[in-house]
Scaffold this motif. Sequence first.
Motif, PDB file in Angstrom:
ATOM      1  N   ALA A  23     -41.489  58.249 -27.933  1.00 19.11           N
ATOM      2  CA  ALA A  23     -40.413  58.142 -28.921  1.00 19.11           C
ATOM      3  C   ALA A  23     -40.164  59.463 -29.634  1.00 19.11           C
ATOM      4  O   ALA A  23     -39.143  59.636 -30.283  1.00 19.11           O
ATOM      5  CB  ALA A  23     -40.734  57.041 -29.921  1.00 19.11           C
ATOM      6  N   VAL A  26     -36.360  62.495 -27.301  1.00 18.83           N
ATOM      7  CA  VAL A  26     -35.102  61.765 -27.166  1.00 18.83           C
ATOM      8  C   VAL A  26     -34.093  62.661 -26.450  1.00 18.83           C
ATOM      9  O   VAL A  26     -34.335  63.844 -26.231  1.00 18.83           O
ATOM     10  CB  VAL A  26     -34.554  61.322 -28.540  1.00 18.83           C
ATOM     11  CG1 VAL A  26     -35.509  60.344 -29.220  1.00 18.83           C
ATOM     12  CG2 VAL A  26     -34.269  62.503 -29.435  1.00 18.83           C
ATOM     13  N   LYS A 127     -34.975  55.797 -20.887  1.00 22.48           N
ATOM     14  CA  LYS A 127     -34.706  54.466 -21.430  1.00 22.48           C
ATOM     15  C   LYS A 127     -33.515  54.564 -22.373  1.00 22.48           C
ATOM     16  O   LYS A 127     -33.405  55.524 -23.136  1.00 22.48           O
ATOM     17  CB  LYS A 127     -35.923  53.943 -22.187  1.00 22.48           C
ATOM     18  CG  LYS A 127     -37.105  53.627 -21.298  1.00 22.48           C
ATOM     19  CD  LYS A 127     -38.258  53.108 -22.139  1.00 22.48           C
ATOM     20  CE  LYS A 127     -39.444  52.772 -21.258  1.00 22.48           C
ATOM     21  NZ  LYS A 127     -40.583  52.300 -22.056  1.00 22.48           N
ATOM     22  N   GLU A 129     -32.875  53.295 -25.133  1.00 21.68           N
ATOM     23  CA  GLU A 129     -33.212  53.437 -26.556  1.00 21.68           C
ATOM     24  C   GLU A 129     -33.591  54.874 -26.934  1.00 21.68           C
ATOM     25  O   GLU A 129     -33.672  55.209 -28.111  1.00 21.68           O
ATOM     26  CB  GLU A 129     -34.314  52.457 -26.983  1.00 21.68           C
ATOM     27  CG  GLU A 129     -35.597  52.596 -26.216  1.00 21.68           C
ATOM     28  CD  GLU A 129     -35.711  51.673 -24.997  1.00 21.68           C
ATOM     29  OE1 GLU A 129     -36.844  51.478 -24.541  1.00 21.68           O
ATOM     30  OE2 GLU A 129     -34.675  51.168 -24.503  1.00 21.68           O
ATOM     31  N   ASP A 131     -31.694  57.387 -26.004  1.00 22.02           N
ATOM     32  CA  ASP A 131     -30.406  58.071 -26.115  1.00 22.02           C
ATOM     33  C   ASP A 131     -29.950  57.981 -27.573  1.00 22.02           C
ATOM     34  O   ASP A 131     -29.581  56.918 -28.063  1.00 22.02           O
ATOM     35  CB  ASP A 131     -29.370  57.431 -25.195  1.00 22.02           C
ATOM     36  CG  ASP A 131     -28.037  58.154 -25.197  1.00 22.02           C
ATOM     37  OD1 ASP A 131     -27.808  59.016 -26.076  1.00 22.02           O
ATOM     38  OD2 ASP A 131     -27.209  57.859 -24.317  1.00 22.02           O
ATOM     39  N   LYS A 132     -29.970  59.089 -28.264  1.00 22.38           N
ATOM     40  CA  LYS A 132     -29.627  59.133 -29.688  1.00 22.38           C
ATOM     41  C   LYS A 132     -28.269  59.796 -29.925  1.00 22.38           C
ATOM     42  O   LYS A 132     -27.984  60.292 -31.013  1.00 22.38           O
ATOM     43  CB  LYS A 132     -30.719  59.879 -30.480  1.00 22.38           C
ATOM     44  CG  LYS A 132     -32.092  59.257 -30.347  1.00 22.38           C
ATOM     45  CD  LYS A 132     -32.110  57.842 -30.881  1.00 22.38           C
ATOM     46  CE  LYS A 132     -33.484  57.215 -30.734  1.00 22.38           C
ATOM     47  NZ  LYS A 132     -33.503  55.830 -31.123  1.00 22.38           N
ATOM     48  N   GLU A 135     -26.150  58.134 -32.793  1.00 20.90           N
ATOM     49  CA  GLU A 135     -26.814  58.379 -34.074  1.00 20.90           C
ATOM     50  C   GLU A 135     -26.629  59.835 -34.503  1.00 20.90           C
ATOM     51  O   GLU A 135     -26.326  60.121 -35.669  1.00 20.90           O
ATOM     52  CB  GLU A 135     -28.305  58.040 -33.950  1.00 20.90           C
ATOM     53  CG  GLU A 135     -29.060  58.091 -35.237  1.00 20.90           C
ATOM     54  CD  GLU A 135     -30.528  57.696 -35.082  1.00 20.90           C
ATOM     55  OE1 GLU A 135     -31.281  57.981 -36.028  1.00 20.90           O
ATOM     56  OE2 GLU A 135     -30.925  57.126 -34.039  1.00 20.90           O
TER      57      GLU A 135
END
Length: 151
Positions: A23, A26, A127, A129, A131-132, A135
């Motif tokens: 995590a 990203v 994954k 999730e 991909d930011k 945001e």
Amino acid sequence: MKKLLVTFSLVALMFLSSVVKAADIVFIDVQTIVNNSKAGKDAQRLLEEAGKKAQEEVEAKQKTLKQDQKSQEEFQAFAIQKQQEVLKRRDELLSQFMNMVQQSLEKFAKEKNYSLIIDKQAVLYGKPELDKTQEFLTYFDSQYEKGPKIK
């Protein structure tokens, strides 16, 4: 003793690898930021305006053009100069924009405690999730509204 040292080293390595979580890494689609951010749209608008202005100047000069060889050569030189001015302007706008993106990425990474942000185009698999992009786009737009604008 040697087996104990190897075992200890393996346990330490596994512990360290668990500390660096996935995590913390990203990715962001930079092209989406270029196309959809307020700063990117401003830069694109300014570039279009510069191109349109140069085109109008070239067309105005062409209307006053005489049909002799010297005038043709001068016109071609003028048209090339205008094209170079637009390319220079594009480079300036791109540099301003990328500096803003870089500064915002650094702040964003620090605030979110990300160790690494990769451009999505360099990612073979990730994954969803991780991909930011959206945001960061929201973050970047809010930073742009508070700070200096592209000019």
